[in-house]
Design a protein around this motif. Structure first.
Motif, short mmCIF file in Angstrom:
data_model
loop_
_atom_site.label_atom_id
_atom_site.label_comp_id
_atom_site.label_asym_id
_atom_site.label_seq_id
_atom_site.Cartn_x
_atom_site.Cartn_y
_atom_site.Cartn_z
N MET A 58 -53.17 36.73 43.42
CA MET A 58 -53.69 37.88 42.68
C MET A 58 -53.19 39.20 43.26
N LEU A 59 -52.74 39.16 44.52
CA LEU A 59 -52.14 40.36 45.12
C LEU A 59 -50.63 40.42 44.85
N GLY A 60 -50.10 39.40 44.16
CA GLY A 60 -48.67 39.38 43.84
C GLY A 60 -47.80 38.99 45.00
N ASP A 61 -48.35 38.24 45.95
CA ASP A 61 -47.58 37.81 47.11
C ASP A 61 -46.48 36.83 46.66
N GLU A 62 -45.21 37.18 46.94
CA GLU A 62 -44.09 36.39 46.44
C GLU A 62 -44.08 34.97 47.02
N ALA A 63 -44.38 34.86 48.32
CA ALA A 63 -44.36 33.54 48.96
C ALA A 63 -45.43 32.63 48.37
N ALA A 64 -46.61 33.22 48.12
CA ALA A 64 -47.71 32.43 47.54
C ALA A 64 -47.37 31.97 46.13
N LEU A 65 -46.74 32.85 45.37
CA LEU A 65 -46.33 32.47 44.01
C LEU A 65 -45.30 31.36 44.03
N LEU A 66 -44.34 31.47 44.96
CA LEU A 66 -43.28 30.45 45.03
C LEU A 66 -43.80 29.10 45.50
N GLU A 67 -44.93 29.11 46.20
CA GLU A 67 -45.53 27.83 46.59
C GLU A 67 -46.00 27.04 45.36
N GLN A 68 -46.30 27.79 44.28
CA GLN A 68 -46.73 27.15 43.02
C GLN A 68 -45.56 27.04 42.03
N LYS A 69 -44.37 26.93 42.59
CA LYS A 69 -43.14 26.95 41.77
C LYS A 69 -43.14 25.88 40.69
N GLU A 70 -43.76 24.72 41.00
CA GLU A 70 -43.73 23.62 40.01
C GLU A 70 -44.53 23.95 38.76
N LEU A 71 -45.42 24.93 38.84
CA LEU A 71 -46.19 25.35 37.66
C LEU A 71 -45.43 26.36 36.81
N LEU A 72 -44.35 26.87 37.36
CA LEU A 72 -43.56 27.88 36.63
C LEU A 72 -42.29 27.22 36.10
N SER A 73 -42.04 27.36 34.82
CA SER A 73 -40.93 26.66 34.19
C SER A 73 -39.57 27.17 34.63
N ASN A 74 -39.47 28.47 34.89
CA ASN A 74 -38.17 29.07 35.17
C ASN A 74 -38.37 30.42 35.83
N TRP A 75 -37.26 31.06 36.15
CA TRP A 75 -37.35 32.31 36.91
C TRP A 75 -37.97 33.46 36.12
N TYR A 76 -37.77 33.49 34.81
CA TYR A 76 -38.35 34.60 34.04
C TYR A 76 -39.85 34.37 33.83
N HIS A 77 -40.30 33.12 33.87
CA HIS A 77 -41.74 32.86 33.90
C HIS A 77 -42.32 33.39 35.22
N PHE A 78 -41.58 33.12 36.29
CA PHE A 78 -41.97 33.64 37.60
C PHE A 78 -41.97 35.17 37.60
N LEU A 79 -40.97 35.77 36.97
CA LEU A 79 -40.87 37.24 36.89
C LEU A 79 -42.10 37.85 36.25
N VAL A 80 -42.50 37.34 35.08
CA VAL A 80 -43.63 37.92 34.36
C VAL A 80 -44.93 37.69 35.13
N THR A 81 -45.06 36.50 35.74
CA THR A 81 -46.25 36.22 36.55
C THR A 81 -46.33 37.18 37.74
N ARG A 82 -45.20 37.38 38.36
CA ARG A 82 -45.13 38.29 39.52
C ARG A 82 -45.50 39.72 39.11
N LEU A 83 -44.99 40.17 37.95
CA LEU A 83 -45.31 41.52 37.48
C LEU A 83 -46.78 41.65 37.13
N LEU A 84 -47.34 40.60 36.54
CA LEU A 84 -48.75 40.65 36.14
C LEU A 84 -49.65 40.95 37.33
N TYR A 85 -49.32 40.36 38.50
CA TYR A 85 -50.19 40.50 39.66
C TYR A 85 -49.74 41.59 40.64
#
Length: 611
Positions: free
Chosen positions: A242-269
């Motif tokens: 929720m703080l947009g921590d990149e490492a924490a988001l990447l730990e859940q990489k299997e829930l993200l389909s691709n890099w632009y999904h990761f991009l929007v999720t990262r921007l949201l938080y």
């Protein structure tokens, strides 16, 4: 500095071994013909015959897909509507119309994609299923790219609203999100559902989002600093997300389909009110972080990255290379051009990018037996090179049926393409002559305004009349009107038919005058004079005098001119001798009839003078 493209990819033709056989090729408007040469080198000094094969390589194979034909047909109407958008419209009204057009294009892509998906499922053999599935992936990528371009270039969403659009974009194109959302919301206790935490979805307004995000951010930072959830790794990981921590988001990489999904999720938080100008930084870093150096970007990744960098020309260039047909880049570029985004980008050969791509797309349509009709309209809206391109392509359309020929002819006539109209009419006239359809041949030659061919067909009519004793296609000949002035022979044909009509109506004096004028004006071919003189015999034998003495003298002069110019005959066969005997008999009958008519005319005219 000018940018140069890399070497094009090598296309391998199945079954061709260039090490054993020499190859030659020839370009066509939509295809390339490749064949083995007649000889292959067995030894340096010896050439031996080989068995050549011919390969036809089509440039735009997608035009032959039944499902994609719907894409081409339906988008054609959207394209025409876009060209008619009033240039005077400005501001919100114009922008809303352009967004509507963009959404219409995307709806057509999605409809084709869904139909292709159903066909892929129903495919009976695995190879066909894979082929259709591959086409589904291409259509999905096209809609993904188009939607992003719509958000960034056409809607031009401002900060805050931009992320909401991007969230919708990801939700629409990451298929699992919708299905998971339905499962979660449909359960008795959504918060206890296994997939509840896998959905970072959002249905809130911008103001709600900003206020809640600010509250979340401050509260999460406080909890993290205080180590409130240190005993629960899952909750602590959630705080970091929720703080947009990149490492924490990447730990859940299997829930993200691709890099632009990761991009929007990262921007949201991390930055929900991101400005468009900052997107390229987040996009590039998200791509690098997500791939992690384990793999290289795919063509789709490069296209999306170029879009996030607001490099429209690079988007179009990358799409032109990656996609299998020109439909996408032609229509997207045309739409962007209407948004006034491409005016400054001209090419070296006198056209702009929009026109170049539309010309390429239309050329591909002309390779298809029926889609070529759509291509005509695309050429119409290419102001610099469209007209000449249409002329070149329309001349290559095979006129297999008269119905198709009439379609082509109508298109040419509507655009005042005089040379093409003449060419098509001449082709149809020649086909009609070969099939002995003289009426149709004459009609086409008149329409082509081809005097030489009209003369040729008129001669065929006259020859046919001599053999059969009557005219075919009387309605056409009777209604030639001003068209009979196209050539002397056609004029003669029309006037000669008029002579027969007068004779049938018993207007003998008019018929006699017309017959004589046809010979004395030299409009009648000399080879037909004997026929005309023979036609005069019944008029000479009428009870009343039809030809005056002066007219009779003129007929006599015509007969003598004809006889004096007869060629000297050598040794002849029996048939030729018989023909000459018949002609000699005709001449004697004519001389006798003319002498008798002259005597009657002189007596009649003398008695009239005496009275």
């Amino acid at each position: 500095m000018e940018e140069f493209d890399g070497e094009p990819a090598v296309t391998v033709i199945p079954g061709v071994n260039s090490k054993k056989n020499q190859m030659c090729f020839d370009w066509g408007p939509g295809e390339m013909l490749v064949c083995e040469t007649s000889f292959s080198k067995k030894e340096k000094s010896e050439m031996v015959p080989s068995c050549p094969f011919i390969y036809i390589i089509r440039k735009d194979v997608d035009v032959y897909s039944q499902i994609l034909r719907k894409l081409f047909n339906e988008s054609h109407g959207i394209f025409l509507g876009l060209q008619r958008i009033d240039e005077e419209l400005t501001g919100k009204s114009r922008k809303s119309q352009l967004v509507r057009v963009s959404k219409n294009y995307r709806s057509v892509i999605r409809a084709c994609m869904e139909e292709m998906h159903q066909v892929a499922i129903a495919a009976k053999d695995p190879a066909s299923g894979r082929q259709f599935s591959s086409q589904v992936s291409i259509l999905s990528a096209m809609e993904l790219i188009w939607n992003l371009c719509e958000i960034l270039f056409i809607e031009v969403a401002p900060a805050g609203h931009l992320l909401l659009h991007l969230l919708d974009w990801v939700r629409l194109h990451v298929c699992e999100v919708d299905s998971l959302s339905a499962d979660v919301l449909g359960s008795e206790n959504p918060s206890n559902h296994d997939s509840f935490w896998n959905l970072p979805g959002n249905t809130q307004t911008l103001t709600e989002l900003e206020l809640k995000w600010q509250h979340w951010h401050e509260e999460c930072e406080q909890y993290l600093q205080d180590s409130t959830f240190a005993t629960n790794p899952h909750l602590e990981s959630l705080l970091k997300i929720m703080l947009g921590d990149e490492a924490a988001l990447l730990e859940q990489k299997e829930l993200l389909s691709n890099w632009y999904h990761f991009l929007v999720t990262r921007l949201l938080y991390s930055n929900p009110t991101v400005k468009p100008i900052d997107l390229h930084y987040y996009a590039q870093s998200s791509l690098d972080l997500f791939l992690g150096g384990e793999s290289s970007p795919e063509p789709l990744d490069n296209i999306l990255l170029a879009a996030f960098e607001f490099d429209i020309h690079q988007v179009i260039k990358e799409c032109s290379i990656a996609l299998s047909n020109w439909w996408f880049v032609a229509h997207l570029t045309d739409l962007l051009d209407h948004c006034k985004l491409l005016q400054s980008h001209n090419l070296y050969f006198g056209s702009n990018m929009r026109e170049f791509l539309l010309l390429e797309y239309a050329s591909g349509l002309f390779a298809h037996p029926s889609l070529w009709q759509l291509g005509v309209d695309y050429f119409d809206y290419c102001p610099k090179l469209g007209r000449v391109s249409l002329e070149l392509h329309i001349e290559r359309i095979p006129l297999n049926t008269e119905q198709k020929a009439l379609k082509v002819l109508r298109i040419c006539e509507q655009r005042q393409m005089t040379e093409q109209v003449r060419s098509i009419c001449k082709i149809l006239a020649m086909k009609a002559v070969r099939n002995n359809r003289l009426g149709s041949a004459l009609s086409w030659s008149i329409r082509a305004k081809d005097a030489a061919f009209a003369t040729l067909v008129s001669d065929r009519f006259l020859r046919d009349y001599c053999e059969r004793g009557c005219f075919s296609d009387l309605d056409l000949i009777d209604n030639l009107g001003p068209a009979m002035m196209l050539s002397d022979r056609l004029t003669f044909l029309g006037k000669y038919r008029e002579f027969h009509r007068m004779y049938g109506e018993k207007r003998f004096a008019d018929a006699a005058s017309l017959l004589l004028s046809l010979m004395t004006s030299r409009i009648a071919p000399r080879s037909f004079w004997m026929t005309l003189l023979t036609d005069a015999l019944p008029l000479l034998e009428q009870k009343q005098v039809i030809f005056s003495a002066e007219q009779t003298y003129e007929l006599m002069q015509c007969l003598e001119d004809l006889m004096s110019r007869r060629p000297v005959r050598g040794e002849s066969d029996i048939q030729q001798l018989q023909d000459e005997d018949i002609e000699t008999t005709k001449v004697e009958m004519l001389r006798l009839a003319l002498a008798r008519n002259l005597a009657r005319a002189i007596i009649r005219e003398g008695s009239l003078e005496g009275s």
